[in-house]
Write an enzyme that holds these catalytic residues in place. Structure first.
Site, PDB file in Angstrom:
ATOM      1  N   ASP A  38       0.865  -1.162   0.000  1.00 20.93           N
ATOM      2  CA  ASP A  38       0.000   0.000   0.000  1.00 20.93           C
ATOM      3  C   ASP A  38       0.923   1.240   0.000  1.00 20.93           C
ATOM      4  O   ASP A  38       2.129   1.121   0.241  1.00 20.93           O
ATOM      5  CB  ASP A  38      -0.846  -0.067   1.281  1.00 20.93           C
ATOM      6  CG  ASP A  38      -1.593   1.209   1.542  1.00 20.93           C
ATOM      7  OD1 ASP A  38      -2.319   1.645   0.652  1.00 20.93           O
ATOM      8  OD2 ASP A  38      -1.434   1.792   2.646  1.00 20.93           O
ATOM      9  N   ASP A  40      -0.129   5.130   1.037  1.00 19.02           N
ATOM     10  CA  ASP A  40      -0.334   6.118   2.106  1.00 19.02           C
ATOM     11  C   ASP A  40      -0.314   5.475   3.483  1.00 19.02           C
ATOM     12  O   ASP A  40      -1.041   4.515   3.755  1.00 19.02           O
ATOM     13  CB  ASP A  40      -1.676   6.834   1.903  1.00 19.02           C
ATOM     14  CG  ASP A  40      -1.680   7.671   0.641  1.00 19.02           C
ATOM     15  OD1 ASP A  40      -0.839   8.572   0.538  1.00 19.02           O
ATOM     16  OD2 ASP A  40      -2.517   7.398  -0.243  1.00 19.02           O
TER      17      ASP A  40
HETATM   18  O1  C5P Z   1      -2.520   4.545  -0.467  1.00 22.13           O
HETATM   19  P1  C5P Z   1      -3.744   4.163   0.318  1.00 22.13           P
HETATM   20  O2  C5P Z   1      -4.517   3.049  -0.324  1.00 22.13           O
HETATM   21  O3  C5P Z   1      -3.428   3.929   1.747  1.00 22.13           O
HETATM   22  O4  C5P Z   1      -4.688   5.477   0.264  1.00 22.13           O
HETATM   23  C1  C5P Z   1      -5.866   5.542   0.983  1.00 22.13           C
HETATM   24  C2  C5P Z   1      -5.831   6.516   2.127  1.00 22.13           C
HETATM   25  O5  C5P Z   1      -6.143   7.814   1.649  1.00 22.13           O
HETATM   26  C3  C5P Z   1      -6.904   6.179   3.129  1.00 22.13           C
HETATM   27  O6  C5P Z   1      -6.362   5.506   4.239  1.00 22.13           O
HETATM   28  C4  C5P Z   1      -7.551   7.523   3.492  1.00 22.13           C
HETATM   29  O7  C5P Z   1      -7.394   7.883   4.857  1.00 22.13           O
HETATM   30  C5  C5P Z   1      -6.860   8.536   2.625  1.00 22.13           C
HETATM   31  N1  C5P Z   1      -7.811   9.447   1.940  1.00 22.13           N
HETATM   32  C6  C5P Z   1      -7.614  10.806   2.018  1.00 22.13           C
HETATM   33  N2  C5P Z   1      -8.475  11.666   1.369  1.00 22.13           N
HETATM   34  C7  C5P Z   1      -9.505  11.189   0.639  1.00 22.13           C
HETATM   35  C8  C5P Z   1      -9.699   9.802   0.537  1.00 22.13           C
HETATM   36  C9  C5P Z   1      -8.826   8.958   1.210  1.00 22.13           C
HETATM   37  O8  C5P Z   1      -6.667  11.247   2.680  1.00 22.13           O
HETATM   38  N3  C5P Z   1     -10.301  12.027   0.015  1.00 22.13           N
HETATM   39 MG    MG Z   2      -2.763   3.207   3.481  1.00 24.44          MG
END
Ligand code: C5P
Ligand code: MG
Length: 286
Positions: A38, A40
């Protein structure tokens, strides 16, 4: 076997099983390994000096490309939906439609801002994005040993690619599945491409990319890194998997979520901002 597994941040439901998986993988050749991670809060830090680090979405949300009014709206969305994302009292089934709602609303707002492609580089440079300590060894070592690294992210592909490019680790062995932006002829964001990837449909995302896994079909030993329980399905497209070692970063709401993480991940790294443990395992395997 691996001294880093005794670090105070390391928790395992069944240390003996972890040892067995690592031993089995270690006896196989390096050419049988693939890494699926993954992005983030797994490859990037959760916090630095007590301050939260941005996700790939947040890099845009906090940038000069977004109006003050829209920033406030994106912040409201974060304050509403992030607590739901990490709520241990709700099931994945309950959360799924709400997560789709979050991603959809956020992407709509980003598109309305007509983000300019040529400014993404600056925005990443000016952001507080930080890869975890030890990232360089992680990326470089995988590249040196020709081990494929799939970064599978529900974040924003264009942004995360720029983060790893600027860190100097976007090597040829790295492949990214993520949400990519679609720009119009003037270079302004007009939409997001393809099927939305959110934290609970990585399995579907994996199954859409059968070609990638087909190419890697001889690599039946998988190292999986994630920080959300949704990340556990990232390897569902892998062909004839023999062994998988799942490493999970537990960054937030530790006490409430520890049991579920221990049940789901083989190794749980609690409030560990480094790649020390994944690196030690990788060095042991190669
Ligand atoms: O890279 P990863 O799959 O972890 O990315 C997903 C993350 O992005 C989620 O854990 C969520 O907290 C974050 N997110 C965000 N803003 C959004 C949607 C998701 O920061 N609008
Ligand atoms: Mg993540």
């Amino acid at each position: 076997m691996i001294p880093e597994l005794s670090n105070p941040s390391v928790f395992m439901r069944d240390p003996q099983r972890v040892e067995e998986i690592i031993k089995t993988m270690q006896m196989d050749s390096t050419s049988t390994i693939q890494v699926i991670s993954d992005f983030d809060m797994t490859l990037t830090r959760f916090a630095y000096n007590g301050k939260r680090c941005p996700t790939s979405h947040n890099i845009l949300d906090n940038s000069k490309l977004i109006s003050e009014e829209c920033k406030a709206q994106l912040k409201d969305l974060l304050n509403t939906y992030y607590p739901i994302e990490i709520d241990s009292k709700r099931t994945a089934e309950e959360k799924l439609p709400l997560m789709v709602e979050w991603w959809t609303k956020a992407h709509t707002l980003l598109v309305q801002q007509r983000i300019r492609k040529d400014l993404l580089q600056d925005v990443v440079k000016e952001s507080d994005a930080m890869l975890r300590e030890g990232y360089q060894l992680f990326f470089d070592h995988l590249q040196e040993h020709s081990i494929p690294l799939l970064i599978f992210s529900a974040g924003v592909g264009d942004v995360l690619e720029e983060v790893i490019r600027q860190a100097g680790v976007f090597h040829p062995n790295v492949k990214v599945f993520s949400n990519y932006m679609d720009f119009d002829e003037t270079g302004a964001l007009k939409a997001f491409k393809g099927e939305l990837i959110h934290i609970y449909n990585k399995r579907e995302g994996a199954l859409l990319n059968t070609g990638h896994f087909q190419e890697l079909k001889s690599r039946h030993n998988v190292l999986l890194l994630g920080d959300s329980l949704g990340d556990l399905t990232m390897a569902d497209g892998v062909h004839s998997m023999e062994n998988i070692l799942k490493i999970g970063f537990l960054n937030d709401k530790v006490e409430e979520r520890k049991t579920s993480y221990l049940n789901a991940y083989d190794i749980v790294l609690v409030k560990d901002e480094t790649m020390e443990v994944p690196n030690a395992i990788m060095l042991h395997l190669t």
